[in-house]
Enzyme design. Structure first.
Site, short mmCIF file in Angstrom:
data_model
loop_
_atom_site.label_atom_id
_atom_site.label_comp_id
_atom_site.label_asym_id
_atom_site.label_seq_id
_atom_site.Cartn_x
_atom_site.Cartn_y
_atom_site.Cartn_z
CG ASP A 216 -47.35 -4.37 26.35
OD1 ASP A 216 -48.48 -4.25 26.85
OD2 ASP A 216 -47.16 -4.63 25.15
CD GLU A 267 -26.29 -3.39 36.55
OE1 GLU A 267 -26.37 -2.22 36.07
OE2 GLU A 267 -26.06 -4.39 35.85
#
Length: 553
Positions: A216, A267
Site C-alpha cells: 500500500d 530467501e
C-alpha cells in the site's frame, strides 16, 4: 516443496502472466452473519473463484485494526483482526486456496500504522527526541510557541497533514505527520528500527506460506529532506498520479527499501512476489519500481485512468509494453479496485472524477448504465488479451456498477467525513457482493446484515442469476479467462493492426483483437471467425462499445 511452491526458470515466473483477483474481505462473504465479511467467508467461496479461472487472490487488509480506514490503519501486523477471524482461519483459507491451485497475496501497509499501534502509544508517552518518537515523523511546530504545523501539506483525506499532540505534562507539544487520517501516523523510514521491523513482518507471513505482498502507498514511504512546503495544483489527483516532484510521493530513497525487501523475498522458494501501489505521473517512472532488483509488479494506474478513447488507449498500451519491457518486467493491467469508481460506471462518466472522490446522489451527469456495462465488458475483453498480469476487482465479473445512491447516514469512508461531505469517497465500490438473488443480503450472509446497504436492483447481478445466463458478464469473464489460458495470452508480444482511428486492434499470434471506441460500427475482415465477443452481434460489423477476438480463415 509443493508444486505450487516450485520456482520457475527466470522469465517464466507465475506472476508474469497471472490473473489476480482482489478480495476486499469485509465485502466478499460473511460467514459469521455480523454484516462484515471475514476469512471463513472467503474460504467458503473459494470454489467459485476456482470456477472463474483466476490464478491468485489478493486480500485487502485483514490485520488487527481499529478499522477507522477499513483496515488500512494497522495496530498489529502479525495478527488477524477479530472481525475477520483468527490466524487459524487465515491458515485454513491459505491451505484451501493452495489446494485449488490459487496463490494468495496479502496487503501490507508500511507507510503508516494505526495510532493504536503499541509503537505510537509509546511515542505519545515518550519525550521529544526519544527513540520512541524517532520511529514516526514528529517535528516541532512553527510559530512563536510551535502552534503552527511544520509545513503546509494537505492530507489525502482532506484537511492538514499534521496533528499536534498533548505531551505527558498536559501541554501542547510536537506535531506528527499523517498523509491520510490523523489516526494513521506515518513511519519514519530513515529509521533502521522501522526497516528491521518490516523485514520481520515480511518473514512472519512468508513463513506462513503467503505468495506475495501488495504494498500500500508504495510511493509514499520516503519524504523529501527538510519537508519543504508544497501546494498541489487545483484538482490534482490526491495520490499524486498526475504531478512531478511532490515531496511526499515517489522519492528516490524508496527504491532502497524495495531492494532490501527483494532480498528478503528471494530467501523463499516459489517466486514470492511484491506488487506496488505507486501512483506516479508517467509510465517511465512507474517502471522504475520494477527493475530486476526491486518489486516484481506495480499497478498500471495510467492504464486504469485512461478514458474511453481509441487514441489514448492505444497509446497507453504501447507505452506500457515499451517502458516495462525496458526493465524486463511484465506490464500489469487493471480497470477497477477498492479505491476507484467501478469501471463499468467510470468509462461512461463524462465529467472529471479524480481518484478517491467518488460519485453519489447529487453528482451531476450520472453515466448511462447500459453504455457503461457495454464499455466495461469491452474493456475487459481487451485487457485479458494483453501480455502481462491482469488484476480483477471482486464483483466486476458480475458487471457490478458503482453504488451511487448510498444515503449519507450510511457512509463510512473517512474522505466523506474529513471533507464534510464534499467528496463521497470510496464506499460506492465497496458494497458487499450479491451471491444469491433471493437470499438475505443477496447471500452475502444468512442474516441479512450488511455494513453498507446493497442496492435492491443488485438482484439481477447476483451470481445465482448470472450463472444461468450464457450472455451474462460472469459467463463472459469465464470464457475470457479460459481462452486466455488456452492461447497463452499472458506471455509473448503483439502486432498492431489498423482498423481506423476509432479502433484499437492488434494480433496475438493467429488471434486478432479489436475494440470499437467510436460512434459508428466498424467493418472487420470478411473471413473473421469469432472466438469471443463482448456482446452478441451478427455478421462481421463490430458495433460501438464492443470488442472481439477472432481468427481469419
Amino acid at each position: 516443496m509443493t508444486q505450487l511452491e516450485q520456482s520457475a526458470a527466470p522469465g517464466a515466473e507465475w506472476w508474469r502472466s497471472a490473473v489476480i483477483y482482489q478480495i476486499y474481505p469485509r465485502s466478499f462473504a460473511d460467514a459469521s452473519g455480523d454484516g462484515i465479511g471475514d476469512l471463513p467467508g472467503i474460504t467458503s467461496r473459494l470454489e467459485s473463484l476456482k470456477e472463474l479461472g483466476i490464478d491468485a487472490i489478493w486480500l485487502s487488509p485483514f490485520m488487527t485494526s481499529p478499522q477507522k480506514d477499513a483496515g488500512y490503519d494497522v495496530a498489529d501486523y502479525r495478527d488477524v483482526d477479530p472481525i475477520f477471524g483468527t490466524l487459524a482461519d487465515f491458515d485454513t483459507m491459505l491451505a484451501e486456496a493452495h489446494a485449488r491451485g490459487i496463490r494468495v497475496i496479502v496487503d501490507l501497509v508500511p507507510n503508516h500504522s494505526s495510532d493504536q499501534h503499541v509503537w505510537f502509544q509509546q511515542a505519545l508517552k515518550a519525550a521529544p527526541g526519544s527513540p520512541e518518537r524517532a520511529r514516526y515523523v514528529f517535528r516541532d511546530g512553527r510559530g512563536e510557541n510551535g502552534e503552527l504545523p511544520p509545513n503546509n501539506w494537505e492530507s489525502v483525506f482532506g484537511g492538514g497533514m499534521w496533528e499536534r499532540i498533548i505531551e505527558a505534562d498536559g501541554t501542547p507539544g510536537q506535531w506528527y505527520l499523517h498523509i491520510f487520517d490523523p489516526s494513521q501516523p506515518d513511519f519514519d523510514w530513515t529509521n533502521e528500527e522501522v526497516k528491521e521491523e518490516f523485514r520481520s513482518i515480511l518473514r512472519f507471513w512468508l513463513d506462513r506460506g503467503v505468495d506475495g505482498f501488495r504494498v500500500d502507498v508504495a510511493h509514499g514511504m520516503a519524504k523529501e529532506a527538510g519537508l519543504p512546503d508544497y501546494a498541489p495544483v487545483a484538482d490534482a489527483d490526491s495520490m499524486g498520479g498526475g504531478e512531478e516532484n511532490v515531496p511526499y510521493w515517489g522519492q528516490d530513497e524508496v527504491h532502497d527499501i524495495y531492494r532490501d525487501w527483494h532480498q528478503v523475498m528471494a530467501e523463499y522458494d516459489g517466486d514470492r512476489a511484491l506488487c506496488g501501489e505507486a501512483w506516479l505521473p508517467t509510465l517511465k517512472k512507474t517502471a522504475l519500481w520494477v527493475r530486476p532488483d526491486e518489486m516484481h509488479q506495480t499497478f498500471n494506474f495510467p492504464y486504469l485512468m485512461t478514458p474511453w478513447d481509441a487514441k489514448q488507449l492505444g497509446a497507453v498500451i504501447r507505452e506500457s509494453l515499451d517502458e516495462f519491457g525496458k526493465v524486463g518486467a511484465p506490464s500489469t493491467w487493471v480497470l477497477s479496485n477498492h479505491d476507484v469508481v467501478r469501471h463499468v460506471t467510470r468509462l461512461a462518466f463524462t465529467d472529471d472524477n479524480p481518484q478517491g472522490e467518488g460519485i453519489g446522489p447529487l453528482t451531476p451527469n450520472k453515466p448511462d448504465t447500459a453504455i457503461g456495462l457495454a464499455r466495461g465488458r469491452a474493456a475487459t475483453t481487451v485487457m485479458l488479451s494483453l501480455p502481462g498480469s491482469s488484476y480483477l476487482y471482486q464483483g466486476e465479473e458480475l458487471g457490478l456498477p458503482e453504488a451511487m445512491e448510498i444515503p449519507d447516514e450510511f457512509r463510512q469512508d473517512p474522505t466523506w467525513f474529513r471533507t464534510e461531505g464534499k467528496r463521497y469517497g470510496r464506499d460506492g465500490c465497496r458494497v458487499p457482493l450479491p451471491w444469491e438473488a433471493d437470499a438475505p443480503a443477496f447471500g452475502f450472509n444468512d442474516t441479512g446484515a450488511s455494513w453498507l446497504p446493497q442496492p435492491d436492483e443488485w438482484a439481477r447481478y447476483a451470481r445465482s442469476t448470472e450463472e444461468n445466463d450464457p450472455t451474462s458478464t460472469l459467463a463472459l469473464y469465464k470464457q475470457l479467462l479460459r481462452l486466455r489460458r488456452e492461447y497463452a495470452l499472458g506471455s509473448g508480444s503483439l502486432v498492431w493492426e489498423d482498423l481506423g482511428a476509432d479502433a484499437v486492434a492488434f494480433r496475438r499470434g493467429d488471434l486478432h483483437v479489436a475494440v470499437n471506441l467510436g460512434a459508428e460500427p466498424i467493418e472487420l475482415p470478411a473471413g473473421a471467425t469469432f472466438v469471443v465477443r463482448s456482446q452478441p452481434f451478427e455478421g462481421t460489423t463490430l458495433p460501438v462499445d464492443t470488442a472481439a477476438w477472432y481468427t481469419l480463415s
